[in-house]
Motif scaffolding. Structure first.
Motif: not given
Length: 284
Positions: A111-115
């Motif tokens: 889905g989505r990710v924090e980098s």
């Protein structure tokens, strides 16, 4: 591709099923940084910019993970093996050149990710973040690679990972910093041309990995090289633009044409020599 007996990497972070609280890391600055990186990697930066917002201090919250299918587990295991193989190759290449290779982490997400470069959704595709030296991939991209881009096969999938690891190699060698510095003083067209050279070099580095992995561990099966070449061709800027908008604008290329991507991957896999991958001193 013969991968089942390969070593599994210890550098995989599995964040699938984790929910992210808070919008974009670093607010507008984080969004801008990641949108620039996404543009360099051939994605749509608007996907990032449309997710704008301010940073919150709330940490990511892990939601309960639903049971995974056997195919999902196998795909994650495959990625781990390919990553381990790139580690073996690049550690050896760096040793041969009197350098130390710092292995990247690979983050699986859904889905989505924090980098460290900001918040990204799966719509941007696989990407490398130089700020945290991690490769990010949502395994659903492999379905798109097969169905949307008509590039099936496990070695096509391995090529994608090797390309992103190629960006990490560039970061380790200081190439990425030099390119970003040049781009900051260049016109948009010139910046795009520099991006193309960076991407083609990553394709060449992917070929170097394939060459050396084959020599050391005989990983290739019949048809594997053709799978990688088909993948490289399918995600050339000209093919992508023709598919999405019906016409091609070469000045806007950020990855290179299908023919260029195939040429530089072939150069890497035929030579196995990073010295043959200097896209900045040769005609592309």
């Amino acid at each position: 591709m013969r991968w089942q007996l390969g070593r599994r990497s210890d550098n995989v972070e599995d964040r699938r099923g984790a929910s992210i609280s808070g919008p974009v890391v670093g607010g507008g600055i984080g969004a801008l940084v990641l949108s620039l990186i996404v543009a360099l990697l051939g994605g749509d930066p608007s996907v990032i910019l449309q997710q704008g917002g301010s940073r919150t201090n709330n940490p990511p919250v892990n939601s309960p993970r639903s049971p995974r299918s056997a195919s999902e587990d196998q795909a994650a295991e495959f990625v781990s093996v390919v990553l381990a193989d790139t580690e073996d190759v690049w550690n050896q290449v760096f040793r041969e050149n009197g350098r130390n290779y710092v292995e990247p982490k690979l983050v699986l997400f859904s889905g989505r990710v924090e980098s460290a470069c900001g918040l990204a959704s799966s719509a941007v595709g696989p990407f490398y973040c130089p700020a945290d030296e991690k490769v990010y991939i949502d395994l659903s991209f492999y379905r798109d690679l097969k169905n949307k881009f008509q590039a099936p096969g496990d070695f096509a999938q391995a090529y994608v990972i090797a390309h992103e690891v190629g960006h990490h190699v560039q970061n380790q060698l200081g190439i990425s910093d030099k390119v970003r510095s040049l781009q900051s003083r260049a016109s948009k067209t010139q910046a795009n041309q520099l991006s193309v050279r960076l991407e083609l070099q990553a394709d060449c580095f992917a070929g170097v990995w394939a060459n050396r992995a084959q020599r050391s561990r005989q990983i290739l099966e019949q048809g594997d090289i053709e799978e990688a070449i088909n993948a490289a061709s399918s995600i050339g800027d000209d093919r992508l633009q023709e598919r999405s908008q019906g016409y091609v604008v070469p000045d806007s290329f950020t990855h290179g044409s299908s023919a260029q991507r195939v040429t530089w991957f072939k150069r890497g896999i035929q030579s196995g020599n990073i010295d043959q991958c200097d896209t900045f001193q040769q005609n592309i």
